[in-house]
Write an enzyme that holds these catalytic residues in place. Structure first.
Site, short mmCIF file in Angstrom:
data_model
loop_
_atom_site.label_atom_id
_atom_site.label_comp_id
_atom_site.label_asym_id
_atom_site.label_seq_id
_atom_site.Cartn_x
_atom_site.Cartn_y
_atom_site.Cartn_z
N PRO A 12 0.79 -1.22 0.00
CA PRO A 12 0.00 0.00 0.00
C PRO A 12 0.82 1.28 0.00
O PRO A 12 1.83 1.38 0.70
CB PRO A 12 -0.79 -0.09 1.31
CG PRO A 12 -0.81 -1.52 1.65
CD PRO A 12 0.41 -2.14 1.07
N ASN A 13 0.38 2.21 -0.81
CA ASN A 13 0.89 3.59 -0.88
C ASN A 13 2.22 3.73 -1.62
O ASN A 13 2.67 4.85 -1.86
CB ASN A 13 0.98 4.23 0.52
CG ASN A 13 -0.35 4.15 1.24
OD1 ASN A 13 -1.37 4.51 0.67
ND2 ASN A 13 -0.36 3.65 2.46
N ARG A 20 4.60 11.21 -2.80
CA ARG A 20 4.29 10.92 -1.40
C ARG A 20 5.47 11.27 -0.49
O ARG A 20 6.55 10.69 -0.63
CB ARG A 20 4.00 9.42 -1.30
CG ARG A 20 3.84 8.91 0.10
CD ARG A 20 3.93 7.38 0.15
NE ARG A 20 3.72 6.93 1.50
CZ ARG A 20 4.05 5.72 1.94
NH1 ARG A 20 4.58 4.84 1.12
NH2 ARG A 20 3.84 5.39 3.19
N TYR A 25 10.72 9.69 1.16
CA TYR A 25 10.78 8.63 0.16
C TYR A 25 11.40 9.05 -1.17
O TYR A 25 11.53 8.21 -2.07
CB TYR A 25 9.37 8.08 -0.09
CG TYR A 25 8.75 7.47 1.15
CD1 TYR A 25 9.32 6.33 1.74
CD2 TYR A 25 7.61 8.01 1.75
CE1 TYR A 25 8.77 5.76 2.88
CE2 TYR A 25 7.05 7.44 2.89
CZ TYR A 25 7.64 6.32 3.45
OH TYR A 25 7.09 5.76 4.58
N ASN A 76 8.50 -4.96 -0.43
CA ASN A 76 8.29 -3.78 0.40
C ASN A 76 6.80 -3.77 0.72
O ASN A 76 5.97 -3.38 -0.10
CB ASN A 76 8.69 -2.48 -0.31
CG ASN A 76 8.59 -1.28 0.63
OD1 ASN A 76 7.99 -1.37 1.71
ND2 ASN A 76 9.16 -0.16 0.23
N ALA A 79 3.04 -0.31 5.04
CA ALA A 79 2.53 -0.38 6.41
C ALA A 79 2.08 -1.78 6.83
O ALA A 79 2.02 -2.08 8.03
CB ALA A 79 1.38 0.61 6.58
N GLU A 100 12.67 -8.77 2.96
CA GLU A 100 11.91 -7.57 3.36
C GLU A 100 12.76 -6.34 3.07
O GLU A 100 13.91 -6.28 3.52
CB GLU A 100 11.60 -7.67 4.86
CG GLU A 100 10.94 -6.42 5.43
CD GLU A 100 10.76 -6.50 6.95
OE1 GLU A 100 10.88 -7.61 7.54
OE2 GLU A 100 10.51 -5.44 7.56
N HIS A 102 12.84 -1.87 2.79
CA HIS A 102 12.22 -0.56 3.04
C HIS A 102 13.11 0.53 2.47
O HIS A 102 14.34 0.44 2.58
CB HIS A 102 12.03 -0.32 4.54
CG HIS A 102 11.17 -1.35 5.19
ND1 HIS A 102 9.80 -1.37 5.03
CD2 HIS A 102 11.48 -2.45 5.93
CE1 HIS A 102 9.31 -2.42 5.67
NE2 HIS A 102 10.30 -3.09 6.22
N ARG A 109 12.41 6.15 12.77
CA ARG A 109 11.17 6.92 12.59
C ARG A 109 10.24 6.71 13.79
O ARG A 109 10.71 6.52 14.90
CB ARG A 109 10.53 6.52 11.26
CG ARG A 109 11.45 6.82 10.07
CD ARG A 109 10.83 6.42 8.75
NE ARG A 109 9.57 7.14 8.52
CZ ARG A 109 8.69 6.81 7.57
NH1 ARG A 109 8.94 5.78 6.78
NH2 ARG A 109 7.58 7.50 7.42
C1 DQA Z 1 8.15 1.74 4.05
C2 DQA Z 1 8.13 2.02 5.56
C3 DQA Z 1 6.75 1.75 6.15
O1 DQA Z 1 6.75 2.04 7.53
C4 DQA Z 1 5.71 2.62 5.47
O2 DQA Z 1 4.43 2.31 5.97
C5 DQA Z 1 5.76 2.55 3.99
C6 DQA Z 1 7.07 2.51 3.33
C7 DQA Z 1 9.51 2.11 3.42
O3 DQA Z 1 9.74 1.70 2.28
O4 DQA Z 1 10.30 2.85 4.01
O5 DQA Z 1 4.74 2.60 3.32
O6 DQA Z 1 7.96 0.35 3.86
#
Ligand code: DQA
Length: 151
Positions: A12-13, A20, A25, A76, A79, A100, A102, A109
């Site tokens: 998501p996102n 964003r 990011y 990735n 959340a 995993e 990020h 954070r």
């Molecule tokens: C993320 C870190 C997560 O906490 C966040 O919810 C994201 C992006 C990152 O790539 O830094 O959506 O996975």
């Protein structure tokens, strides 16, 4: 050895990258990141998938495994990382290795980002290096497939 096959799975996102929270990011879109990742590993067959939907991500993971001989998944989870037991169970249910990743350093954070419910069932974790995190994830999967790293 057959051509490595890697799924780059974004949750998501991450579709909003570039727009964003650029201070966190960056300014590059997910399309930019995916294109450069593929260009950096010309010998790898990539499958790129992003969804805002937990179920679609889980289904994609199963579909990828069911597709045959696979090298692994760079994930990735956004959340979902922090709370999705369903995703954790799906990762545990597949035999294909999952790394995993990020973009940001989740440990630097908010407190809630320090918990990952998926790390324990992943091969390893890469975070905090921006889009380089994805490249490091691919390298880790290739090393693992070649018999290096954690077994
Ligand atoms: C993320 C870190 C997560 O906490 C966040 O919810 C994201 C992006 C990152 O790539 O830094 O959506 O996975």
């Amino acid at each position: 050895m057959s051509t490595p096959s890697i799924l780059v799975l974004n949750g998501p996102n991450l579709s909003r990258l570039g727009r964003r929270e650029p201070a966190i990011y960056g300014h590059r879109t997910l399309q930019d990141i995916n294109r450069d990742l593929a260009a950096g590993f010309p010998d790898v067959t990539f499958d790129f998938f992003q969804s805002e939907d937990e179920g679609a991500i889980i289904e994609k993971l199963y579909g990828f495994e069911d597709g045959g001989s696979r090298t692994g998944v760079v994930l990735n989870a956004g959340a979902l990382t922090h709370y999705s037991i369903a995703l954790r169970d799906a990762i545990a249910a597949v035999s294909v290795p999952v790394v995993e990743v990020h973009l940001s350093n989740v440990h630097a954070r908010e407190e809630f980002r320090r918990t990952s419910v998926i790390s324990a069932v992943c091969l390893g974790v890469v975070g905090g290096f921006g889009e380089e995190s994805y490249r490091l994830g691919v390298r880790a999967l290739l090393a693992h497939a070649a018999g290096g790293g954690r077994q």
